[in-house]
Design an enzyme around this catalytic site. Structure first.
Site, mmCIF file in Angstrom:
data_model
loop_
_atom_site.group_PDB
_atom_site.id
_atom_site.type_symbol
_atom_site.label_atom_id
_atom_site.label_comp_id
_atom_site.label_asym_id
_atom_site.label_seq_id
_atom_site.Cartn_x
_atom_site.Cartn_y
_atom_site.Cartn_z
ATOM 1 N N GLY A 1 0.528 -1.133 0.360
ATOM 2 C CA GLY A 1 0.292 -0.075 -0.276
ATOM 3 C C GLY A 1 0.692 0.955 0.226
ATOM 4 O O GLY A 1 2.064 1.252 0.227
ATOM 5 N N GLY B 1 1.077 5.551 1.125
ATOM 6 C CA GLY B 1 0.387 6.236 2.790
ATOM 7 C C GLY B 1 1.425 7.960 1.705
ATOM 8 O O GLY B 1 2.143 8.075 1.362
ATOM 9 N N PHE C 1 4.727 10.281 2.343
ATOM 10 C CA PHE C 1 5.518 10.131 2.651
ATOM 11 C C PHE C 1 6.270 8.510 1.796
ATOM 12 O O PHE C 1 6.852 8.440 1.814
ATOM 13 C CB PHE C 1 6.246 10.487 4.024
ATOM 14 C CG PHE C 1 5.653 11.660 4.517
ATOM 15 C CD1 PHE C 1 4.621 11.170 6.379
ATOM 16 C CD2 PHE C 1 4.998 12.908 3.809
ATOM 17 C CE1 PHE C 1 3.812 13.171 6.265
ATOM 18 C CE2 PHE C 1 4.673 13.926 4.206
ATOM 19 C CZ PHE C 1 4.395 13.677 5.496
ATOM 20 N N ARG D 1 6.135 3.995 0.988
ATOM 21 C CA ARG D 1 5.012 3.404 1.214
ATOM 22 C C ARG D 1 5.359 2.205 1.994
ATOM 23 O O ARG D 1 6.349 1.990 2.577
ATOM 24 C CB ARG D 1 5.145 2.475 -0.387
ATOM 25 C CG ARG D 1 5.671 3.988 -1.730
ATOM 26 C CD ARG D 1 5.662 3.328 -2.845
ATOM 27 N NE ARG D 1 5.300 1.897 -3.416
ATOM 28 C CZ ARG D 1 4.064 2.470 -4.114
ATOM 29 N NH1 ARG D 1 3.718 3.035 -4.814
ATOM 30 N NH2 ARG D 1 3.014 1.155 -5.174
ATOM 31 N N LYS E 1 8.218 -0.282 5.823
ATOM 32 C CA LYS E 1 7.413 0.875 5.233
ATOM 33 C C LYS E 1 8.679 2.161 5.024
ATOM 34 O O LYS E 1 9.232 1.953 5.878
ATOM 35 C CB LYS E 1 6.498 1.600 6.350
ATOM 36 C CG LYS E 1 6.027 2.830 5.624
ATOM 37 C CD LYS E 1 5.634 3.592 7.330
ATOM 38 C CE LYS E 1 4.264 2.766 7.236
ATOM 39 N NZ LYS E 1 3.363 3.444 8.772
ATOM 40 N N ASP F 1 -5.075 7.944 16.786
ATOM 41 C CA ASP F 1 -5.313 8.617 15.441
ATOM 42 C C ASP F 1 -6.549 7.436 15.027
ATOM 43 O O ASP F 1 -5.878 6.798 13.916
ATOM 44 C CB ASP F 1 -4.095 8.842 14.399
ATOM 45 C CG ASP F 1 -4.927 9.806 12.863
ATOM 46 O OD1 ASP F 1 -4.171 9.530 11.973
ATOM 47 O OD2 ASP F 1 -6.133 10.615 13.048
ATOM 48 N N LYS G 1 -8.925 6.195 13.059
ATOM 49 C CA LYS G 1 -9.763 5.793 11.802
ATOM 50 C C LYS G 1 -9.689 4.900 11.177
ATOM 51 O O LYS G 1 -8.055 4.884 11.512
ATOM 52 C CB LYS G 1 -9.699 7.493 11.430
ATOM 53 C CG LYS G 1 -8.318 7.715 10.852
ATOM 54 C CD LYS G 1 -8.375 9.197 9.878
ATOM 55 C CE LYS G 1 -7.796 9.129 9.111
ATOM 56 N NZ LYS G 1 -5.786 9.634 10.235
ATOM 57 N N ASN H 1 -6.378 3.339 9.584
ATOM 58 C CA ASN H 1 -5.184 3.125 10.319
ATOM 59 C C ASN H 1 -5.413 1.505 10.331
ATOM 60 O O ASN H 1 -5.082 1.152 11.902
ATOM 61 C CB ASN H 1 -4.723 4.107 11.172
ATOM 62 C CG ASN H 1 -4.619 4.914 10.708
ATOM 63 O OD1 ASN H 1 -3.831 4.547 9.829
ATOM 64 N ND2 ASN H 1 -4.623 6.283 10.939
ATOM 65 N N ASP I 1 -1.428 2.884 12.804
ATOM 66 C CA ASP I 1 -0.659 4.307 12.525
ATOM 67 C C ASP I 1 0.082 4.197 13.640
ATOM 68 O O ASP I 1 1.349 4.316 14.513
ATOM 69 C CB ASP I 1 -2.250 4.805 12.717
ATOM 70 C CG ASP I 1 -1.611 5.441 14.542
ATOM 71 O OD1 ASP I 1 -1.413 6.510 14.834
ATOM 72 O OD2 ASP I 1 -2.096 4.455 15.132
ATOM 73 N N THR J 1 -9.469 11.726 6.362
ATOM 74 C CA THR J 1 -11.557 12.205 6.801
ATOM 75 C C THR J 1 -11.256 13.805 8.360
ATOM 76 O O THR J 1 -10.744 13.128 9.030
ATOM 77 C CB THR J 1 -11.973 11.268 7.264
ATOM 78 O OG1 THR J 1 -13.592 11.391 7.205
ATOM 79 C CG2 THR J 1 -11.771 10.580 8.172
HETATM 80 C C1 LIG Z 1 -2.417 2.391 7.465
HETATM 81 C C2 LIG Z 1 -0.782 3.267 6.277
HETATM 82 C C3 LIG Z 1 -0.044 2.875 6.667
HETATM 83 N N1 LIG Z 1 -0.142 0.951 6.086
HETATM 84 C C4 LIG Z 1 1.104 1.088 7.070
HETATM 85 O O1 LIG Z 1 1.884 1.787 8.046
HETATM 86 C C5 LIG Z 1 1.228 -0.940 7.270
HETATM 87 C C6 LIG Z 1 1.742 -1.786 7.413
HETATM 88 C C7 LIG Z 1 1.724 -3.094 7.641
HETATM 89 N N2 LIG Z 1 1.897 -4.350 8.106
HETATM 90 N N3 LIG Z 1 1.416 -5.471 7.234
HETATM 91 C C8 LIG Z 1 0.486 -4.430 6.001
HETATM 92 N N4 LIG Z 1 -0.554 -5.665 5.527
HETATM 93 C C9 LIG Z 1 -0.843 -4.605 4.314
HETATM 94 O O2 LIG Z 1 -0.985 -3.591 4.225
HETATM 95 C C10 LIG Z 1 -1.907 -5.512 3.920
HETATM 96 C C11 LIG Z 1 -2.468 -5.630 2.218
HETATM 97 C C12 LIG Z 1 -3.591 -6.224 1.615
HETATM 98 C C13 LIG Z 1 -3.671 -7.522 1.642
HETATM 99 N N5 LIG Z 1 -3.917 -7.619 0.922
HETATM 100 C C14 LIG Z 1 -4.251 -9.518 1.218
HETATM 101 C C15 LIG Z 1 -5.059 -10.824 0.476
HETATM 102 N N6 LIG Z 1 -6.431 -9.969 0.057
HETATM 103 C C16 LIG Z 1 -6.778 -11.279 -0.608
HETATM 104 C C17 LIG Z 1 -5.426 -8.957 -0.763
HETATM 105 C C18 LIG Z 1 -5.186 -7.595 0.583
HETATM 106 C C19 LIG Z 1 -2.521 -7.752 2.767
HETATM 107 C C20 LIG Z 1 -1.635 -6.679 3.703
HETATM 108 C C21 LIG Z 1 1.059 -3.028 6.947
HETATM 109 S S1 LIG Z 1 0.293 -1.468 5.994
HETATM 110 C C22 LIG Z 1 1.240 3.478 6.234
HETATM 111 C C23 LIG Z 1 1.508 4.398 6.039
HETATM 112 C C24 LIG Z 1 2.568 5.431 5.260
HETATM 113 C C25 LIG Z 1 2.964 4.605 4.522
HETATM 114 C C26 LIG Z 1 2.688 3.430 3.850
HETATM 115 C C27 LIG Z 1 1.786 2.775 4.660
#
Ligand SMILES: CC[C@@H](NC(=O)c1cc2[nH]nc(NC(=O)c3ccc(N4CCN(C)CC4)cc3)c2s1)c1ccccc1
Length: 281
Positions: free
Chosen positions: A17, A19, A21, A23, A39, A133, A135, A138, A151, A169
């Site tokens: 994913g 976000g 600053f 990925r 991250k 935070d 929401k 996160n 988050d 939001t």
């Molecule tokens: C909450 C936002 C924050 N994210 C983190 O810190 C994140 C920390 C962290 N640990 N594990 C994650 N897992 C996933 O992102 C994830 C997404 C989709 C998945 N799939 C499972 C199978 N399905 C069929 C499709 C989807 C599985 C795991 C994330 S995100 C962020 C902030 C800034 C920059 C990047 C990310």
């Protein structure tokens, strides 16, 4: 002393994913084979938004939090261009996607997540850490369907079916923040009420309706919301006791954990926990 990590310690996998600053990528630590989420935050972006001090504070706080419903930060390192955060991998991704897919959760499922959130908030407040935070952007789910607060105070701008508002939001802001008053950990009780409402209905109680943002602020300031008929009496009671304008009138966390709506859905502990798989009917 913790090991000094570098990017060479990891095999990088697919992007999970993106976000503010940066990925987040799936990654495997080479010697142990341990799967993590890496991250990657862009230092020049951080500096441009003078977010570097906030990041250091968040890392320092996150390093000391140990709770089953708070995503672990195992370590961090940086090079000239990026800061790398080594995070727990939540294998079922964003709670938000599951909610959008099902439109709304059953009361049993929503109550389980709210109980997990209340447990994490109780733990965080005891450490005098507030405003995590909370929401839905996160919140993540692991393979056991355990909710994880993921988050670092960064909001995400991913294009996915997240809520309509593009930049973070306003839906989750409590009255005291909308009115710029001093706030304490009771703001998290308000956000928990907003989250409970959204898990049960699929929409936020003060959703930014067509006529723009300021109506949202006005409705938040007046705690003006209505709960749809399909929501049970117990759930209605919990939401209303959290969405109180006066922070001192909001139900304290320990009373959330023994609220009838939470207790009635709790599995009795001696029953073998079968991996609960959820399907959208
Ligand atoms: C909450 C936002 C924050 N994210 C983190 O810190 C994140 C920390 C962290 N640990 N594990 C994650 N897992 C996933 O992102 C994830 C997404 C989709 C998945 N799939 C499972 C199978 N399905 C069929 C499709 C989807 C599985 C795991 C994330 S995100 C962020 C902030 C800034 C920059 C990047 C990310």
């Amino acid at each position: 002393t913790p090991p000094l990590w570098t990017l060479n310690n990891f095999d990088l996998g697919s992007g999970l994913g993106k976000g503010q600053f940066g990925r987040v990528y799936l990654a495997r630590e080479k010697t142990s084979g341990f799967i993590v989420a890496l991250k990657v935050l862009n230092i020049s972006e951080l500096i441009k938004n003078n977010a570097e001090k906030q990041l250091l504070r968040e890392v320092e706080i996150q390093n000391n939090l140990r709770h089953p419903n708070i995503l672990r930060l195992y370590g961090h390192f940086y090079d000239k261009k990026y800061v790398f955060l080594i995070l727990e991998y939540a294998a079922k991704g964003e709670l938000f996607r599951h909610l959008r897919k099902c439109t709304r959760f059953t009361e049993k499922r929503a109550s389980k997540y709210i109980a997990q959130m209340a447990g994490a908030l109780g733990y965080i407040h005891k450490k005098h850490v507030i405003h995590r935070d909370i929401k839905p952007e996160n919140l993540l789910l692991d393979l056991d369907d355990q909710l994880k607060i993921a988050d670092f105070g960064w909001s995400v701008h991913a294009p996915s079916q997240r809520r309509k508002t593009l930049c973070g939001t306003k839906d989750y802001l409590p009255p005291e923040m909308v009115e710029n008053q001093p706030h304490d950990e009771k703001i998290d009780l308000w956000s928990l009420g907003v989250l409970c409402y959204e898990l049960l209905t699929g929409n936020a109680p003060f959703e930014e309706s067509a006529n723009g943002r300021d109506t949202t602020y006005k409705r938040i300031a007046k705690a003006d919301f209505t709960i749809p008929d399909h929501v049970s009496v117990d759930a209605r009671d919990l939401i209303s006791s959290l969405l109180q304008r006066d922070p001192n009138k909001r139900l304290p966390i320990k009373n959330v954990l023994n609220h009838p709506w939470i207790l009635k859905h709790q599995k009795n502990s001696n029953v073998l926990r079968v991996t609960n798989r959820y399907y959208c009917l």
